[in-house]
Design a protein around this motif. Structure first.
Motif, PDB file in Angstrom:
ATOM      1  N   LEU A  49      66.559  42.647  59.366  1.00  0.00           N
ATOM      2  CA  LEU A  49      67.054  42.109  58.092  1.00  0.00           C
ATOM      3  C   LEU A  49      66.746  40.618  57.970  1.00  0.00           C
ATOM      4  N   ALA A  50      66.762  39.906  59.089  1.00  0.00           N
ATOM      5  CA  ALA A  50      66.406  38.486  59.058  1.00  0.00           C
ATOM      6  C   ALA A  50      64.939  38.298  58.666  1.00  0.00           C
ATOM      7  N   VAL A  51      64.071  39.165  59.173  1.00  0.00           N
ATOM      8  CA  VAL A  51      62.654  39.077  58.798  1.00  0.00           C
ATOM      9  C   VAL A  51      62.480  39.391  57.318  1.00  0.00           C
ATOM     10  N   TRP A  52      63.164  40.422  56.833  1.00  0.00           N
ATOM     11  CA  TRP A  52      63.063  40.737  55.406  1.00  0.00           C
ATOM     12  C   TRP A  52      63.650  39.619  54.552  1.00  0.00           C
ATOM     13  N   THR A  53      64.631  38.883  55.071  1.00  0.00           N
ATOM     14  CA  THR A  53      65.162  37.727  54.347  1.00  0.00           C
ATOM     15  C   THR A  53      64.082  36.663  54.197  1.00  0.00           C
ATOM     16  N   ARG A  54      63.309  36.439  55.266  1.00  0.00           N
ATOM     17  CA  ARG A  54      62.193  35.481  55.187  1.00  0.00           C
ATOM     18  C   ARG A  54      61.154  35.937  54.173  1.00  0.00           C
ATOM     19  N   VAL A  55      60.866  37.244  54.166  1.00  0.00           N
ATOM     20  CA  VAL A  55      59.939  37.777  53.161  1.00  0.00           C
ATOM     21  C   VAL A  55      60.515  37.508  51.770  1.00  0.00           C
ATOM     22  N   GLY A  56      61.823  37.726  51.617  1.00  0.00           N
ATOM     23  CA  GLY A  56      62.485  37.525  50.334  1.00  0.00           C
ATOM     24  C   GLY A  56      62.476  36.083  49.853  1.00  0.00           C
ATOM     25  N   GLU A  57      62.332  35.127  50.762  1.00  0.00           N
ATOM     26  CA  GLU A  57      62.231  33.730  50.352  1.00  0.00           C
ATOM     27  C   GLU A  57      60.945  33.491  49.563  1.00  0.00           C
ATOM     28  N   ARG A  58      59.925  34.285  49.822  1.00  0.00           N
ATOM     29  CA  ARG A  58      58.643  34.144  49.112  1.00  0.00           C
ATOM     30  C   ARG A  58      58.503  35.156  47.979  1.00  0.00           C
ATOM     31  N   ARG A  59      59.009  36.352  48.194  1.00  0.00           N
ATOM     32  CA  ARG A  59      58.940  37.439  47.203  1.00  0.00           C
ATOM     33  C   ARG A  59      60.298  38.132  47.179  1.00  0.00           C
ATOM     34  N   PRO A  60      61.240  37.616  46.355  1.00  0.00           N
ATOM     35  CA  PRO A  60      62.615  38.141  46.389  1.00  0.00           C
ATOM     36  C   PRO A  60      62.725  39.653  46.214  1.00  0.00           C
ATOM     37  N   TRP A  61      62.026  40.227  45.260  1.00  0.00           N
ATOM     38  CA  TRP A  61      62.135  41.671  45.030  1.00  0.00           C
ATOM     39  C   TRP A  61      61.594  42.455  46.212  1.00  0.00           C
ATOM     40  N   LEU A 130      54.405  41.266  55.351  1.00  0.00           N
ATOM     41  CA  LEU A 130      54.092  40.073  56.144  1.00  0.00           C
ATOM     42  C   LEU A 130      52.671  39.597  55.882  1.00  0.00           C
ATOM     43  N   LEU A 131      51.769  40.531  55.670  1.00  0.00           N
ATOM     44  CA  LEU A 131      50.387  40.159  55.356  1.00  0.00           C
ATOM     45  C   LEU A 131      50.306  39.512  53.972  1.00  0.00           C
ATOM     46  N   TRP A 132      50.984  40.126  53.003  1.00  0.00           N
ATOM     47  CA  TRP A 132      50.948  39.629  51.630  1.00  0.00           C
ATOM     48  C   TRP A 132      51.561  38.228  51.539  1.00  0.00           C
ATOM     49  N   THR A 133      52.664  38.012  52.218  1.00  0.00           N
ATOM     50  CA  THR A 133      53.341  36.711  52.148  1.00  0.00           C
ATOM     51  C   THR A 133      52.781  35.701  53.146  1.00  0.00           C
ATOM     52  N   ARG A 134      51.831  36.138  53.962  1.00  0.00           N
ATOM     53  CA  ARG A 134      51.187  35.290  54.979  1.00  0.00           C
ATOM     54  C   ARG A 134      52.192  34.747  55.996  1.00  0.00           C
ATOM     55  N   LEU A 135      53.171  35.579  56.319  1.00  0.00           N
ATOM     56  CA  LEU A 135      54.164  35.189  57.322  1.00  0.00           C
ATOM     57  C   LEU A 135      53.778  35.635  58.727  1.00  0.00           C
ATOM     58  N   ALA A 136      52.689  36.398  58.829  1.00  0.00           N
ATOM     59  CA  ALA A 136      52.219  36.863  60.137  1.00  0.00           C
ATOM     60  C   ALA A 136      50.701  37.005  60.074  1.00  0.00           C
ATOM     61  N   PRO A 137      50.053  36.848  61.213  1.00  0.00           N
ATOM     62  CA  PRO A 137      48.599  37.004  61.230  1.00  0.00           C
ATOM     63  C   PRO A 137      48.189  38.467  61.050  1.00  0.00           C
ATOM     64  N   LEU A 138      46.935  38.650  60.675  1.00  0.00           N
ATOM     65  CA  LEU A 138      46.404  39.985  60.414  1.00  0.00           C
ATOM     66  C   LEU A 138      46.563  40.908  61.615  1.00  0.00           C
ATOM     67  N   TRP A 139      46.300  40.426  62.821  1.00  0.00           N
ATOM     68  CA  TRP A 139      46.366  41.295  64.000  1.00  0.00           C
ATOM     69  C   TRP A 139      47.772  41.848  64.200  1.00  0.00           C
ATOM     70  N   LEU A 140      48.791  41.019  63.922  1.00  0.00           N
ATOM     71  CA  LEU A 140      50.172  41.485  64.076  1.00  0.00           C
ATOM     72  C   LEU A 140      50.502  42.523  63.008  1.00  0.00           C
ATOM     73  N   CYS A 141      50.035  42.289  61.794  1.00  0.00           N
ATOM     74  CA  CYS A 141      50.278  43.258  60.720  1.00  0.00           C
ATOM     75  C   CYS A 141      49.602  44.591  61.030  1.00  0.00           C
ATOM     76  N   LEU A 142      48.391  44.536  61.575  1.00  0.00           N
ATOM     77  CA  LEU A 142      47.691  45.774  61.959  1.00  0.00           C
ATOM     78  C   LEU A 142      48.421  46.493  63.091  1.00  0.00           C
ATOM     79  N   LEU A 143      48.981  45.722  64.017  1.00  0.00           N
ATOM     80  CA  LEU A 143      49.742  46.315  65.121  1.00  0.00           C
ATOM     81  C   LEU A 143      51.001  47.010  64.599  1.00  0.00           C
ATOM     82  N   LEU A 144      51.697  46.363  63.671  1.00  0.00           N
ATOM     83  CA  LEU A 144      52.881  46.974  63.064  1.00  0.00           C
ATOM     84  C   LEU A 144      52.506  48.241  62.301  1.00  0.00           C
ATOM     85  N   PHE A 145      51.410  48.168  61.557  1.00  0.00           N
ATOM     86  CA  PHE A 145      50.982  49.334  60.785  1.00  0.00           C
ATOM     87  C   PHE A 145      50.602  50.488  61.707  1.00  0.00           C
TER      88      PHE A 145
END
Length: 194
Positions: A49-61, A130-145
């Motif tokens: 939820l803390a990570v999604w809060t950070r995402v929400g700081e850039r893209r609230p919806w 995280l990729l869209w908001t640029r809060l994480a590098p591409l490799w991490l986003c690919l690992l999560l996916f």
């Protein structure tokens, strides 16, 4: 949210989830694995939820929808851990358990079949966010996916080696995410003197 507690949550949740797989009993969650999985779920949600809060700081919806998906996914995790726990303590086989759930299709859908897929979907959605908001590098986003894609395969097939691989991917992704989350941000206030 407290950053250190959230960071610990991002590490403890997937670590406990990975440990739970080692306690499978004949390719199913038994009493011990289910109890560990419940602790994993409870530990993990705070950090997510803390990570999604950070995402929400850039893209609230996006942050709000992601948090909702994460909660649904962890509700599914709780439900499946309880299913495994009760199957074990009442000595009910997996097929018998599924047959009993089929007698209550609407309730089973609400408790198991709708929130169950929400967990891997939440991992994939987090990767995209995280990729869209640029809060994480591409490799991490690919690992999560990749972990979100491998997780359901491991649990549906009940293949222990695939389950451990999925757990390892998830743990690696969240360890990296925890490291990124712990780092100070440029907009952070200066620390208070001791």
């Amino acid at each position: 949210m407290n950053r250190h507690l959230a960071t610990a949550s991002l590490l403890a949740g997937p670590l406990l989830g990975a440990v739970a797989t080692f306690f499978w009993e004949s390719d199913r969650y038994g009493v011990t694995a289910s109890a560990i999985l419940m602790c994993s779920t409870a530990a993990w949600i705070y950090g997510l939820l803390a990570v999604w809060t950070r995402v929400g700081e850039r893209r609230p919806w996006l942050g709000a929808l992601g948090a909702l998906l994460a909660v649904a996914g962890f509700a599914g995790g709780m439900a499946f851990s309880l299913q495994g726990f009760f199957e074990a303590i009442f000595d009910v086989s997996g097929p018998d358990s599924l047959a009993a759930a089929a007698e209550h299709p609407i309730a089973a859908a609400v408790v198991l079949w709708i929130p169950g897929p929400a967990f891997p979907l939440a991992l994939c959605a987090l990767a995209a966010a995280l990729l869209w908001t640029r809060l994480a590098p591409l490799w991490l986003c690919l690992l999560l996916f990749a972990s979100g894609a491998l997780f359901p395969l491991s649990r549906i097939t009940r293949t222990e080696s695939i389950a451990h691989a999925a757990d390892l991917l998830i743990l690696a992704a969240f360890a990296a995410l925890a490291y990124l989350h712990l780092r100070p941000r440029p907009d952070d206030p200066a620390p208070h003197p001791a």
